[in-house]
Design an enzyme around this catalytic site. Structure first.
Site, PDB file in Angstrom:
ATOM      1  CB  CYS A  66      -0.960   0.008   1.190  1.00  0.00           C
ATOM      2  SG  CYS A  66      -0.291   0.694   2.713  1.00  0.00           S
ATOM      3  CD  GLU A  67      -0.745   5.556  -3.448  1.00  0.00           C
ATOM      4  OE1 GLU A  67      -0.106   5.245  -4.464  1.00  0.00           O
ATOM      5  OE2 GLU A  67      -1.647   6.414  -3.433  1.00  0.00           O
ATOM      6  CG  HIS A  68      -2.150   5.494   1.957  1.00  0.00           C
ATOM      7  ND1 HIS A  68      -3.367   4.908   1.708  1.00  0.00           N
ATOM      8  CD2 HIS A  68      -2.059   6.550   1.119  1.00  0.00           C
ATOM      9  CE1 HIS A  68      -3.996   5.593   0.764  1.00  0.00           C
ATOM     10  NE2 HIS A  68      -3.224   6.581   0.394  1.00  0.00           N
ATOM     11  CG  HIS A  69       0.251   2.613   6.236  1.00  0.00           C
ATOM     12  ND1 HIS A  69      -1.002   2.583   5.640  1.00  0.00           N
ATOM     13  CD2 HIS A  69       0.147   3.435   7.300  1.00  0.00           C
ATOM     14  CE1 HIS A  69      -1.825   3.342   6.338  1.00  0.00           C
ATOM     15  NE2 HIS A  69      -1.159   3.881   7.333  1.00  0.00           N
ATOM     16  CD  GLN A 120      -8.869  -3.944  -2.316  1.00  0.00           C
ATOM     17  OE1 GLN A 120      -8.574  -3.764  -1.141  1.00  0.00           O
ATOM     18  NE2 GLN A 120      -9.884  -4.707  -2.689  1.00  0.00           N
ATOM     19  CG  HIS A 147      -5.638  -3.371   2.792  1.00  0.00           C
ATOM     20  ND1 HIS A 147      -5.047  -2.507   1.898  1.00  0.00           N
ATOM     21  CD2 HIS A 147      -6.719  -3.890   2.160  1.00  0.00           C
ATOM     22  CE1 HIS A 147      -5.751  -2.499   0.776  1.00  0.00           C
ATOM     23  NE2 HIS A 147      -6.772  -3.319   0.910  1.00  0.00           N
ATOM     24  CB  CYS A 199      -1.596  -0.483   6.601  1.00  0.00           C
ATOM     25  SG  CYS A 199      -2.943  -0.363   5.421  1.00  0.00           S
TER      26      CYS A 199
END
Ligand SMILES: [Zn+2]
Length: 195
Positions: free
Chosen positions: A81-84, A122, A150, A152
């Site tokens: 995931c690009e956030h975490h 996603q 996920h 995260c």
């Protein structure tokens, strides 16, 4: 696989620094080669940046007179995931309605891998697979359903009840025609059919 432009080894010093900042001793035995390993792992997990649709599909398009739905179900994927930058993984189900051309079935999982091996969310992963097939095969429609879990959410203890997420992208006939969509959903949900 193409060598990443940044070159292997470019990330290792950053990881050594990171280990120190996390309160670890990067010089202790178990961690000595960790920066190198993380470097290799990250390059592999993001190798999709070095791939192009044309190379993945590699001309595997065939003219046929087949106008029934093609479904490839349960395509496993692993992404970050690009956030975490934590993993999310799951299954993708891909279907299309051929117009003039079909694509080699093994190419669809490779396409999924190409987009999954990038920093993702996603929703975009699902859209990219659908849009790419739409452009490449010019079918009457494309449907993609993605189920994922996920890390995260799971590991950080937030919203555990939502750690499984579903996304979908319906294009062309899959968006306009309820019958087509229902047929796809029925095929995806039809477990225990001997496969
Ligand atoms: Zn995340």
């Amino acid at each position: 696989m193409l060598e990443p432009e940044s070159g292997e080894g470019a990330i290792a010093p950053l990881i050594e620094e990171l280990l120190g900042r996390l309160g670890e001793d990067p010089k202790r035995d178990g961690l000595l080669r960790t920066p190198e390993r993380v470097d290799k792992a990250l390059h592999f997990l993001t190798s999709g940046y070095q791939m192009k649709v044309e190379d993945v599909l590699n001309g595997a398009l065939y003219d046929v007179k087949y106008d029934e739905m093609v479904v490839v179900r349960d395509i496993e994927f692993f992404s970050l995931c690009e956030h975490h930058m934590l993993p999310f993984y799951g299954k993708m189900h891909v279907a299309y309605l051929p117009q003039k051309k079909v694509i080699g079935l093994s190419k669809i999982p490779r396409l999924v891998d190409m987009f999954a091996r990038r920093l993702q969310i996603q929703e975009r992963l699902t859209q990219e697979v659908a849009q790419t097939l739409m452009e490449a095969i010019e079918p009457l429609g494309v449907g993609v359903i993605c189920e994922a879990r996920h890390f995260c959410m799971m590991m950080r203890g937030v919203e555990k009840q939502h750690s499984g997420a579903m996304t979908s992208a319906m294009l062309g006939g899959f968006r306009d025609c309820k019958e087509t969509r229902d047929e796809f959903l029925a095929l995806v949900n039809h477990r225990n059919n001997g496969f």
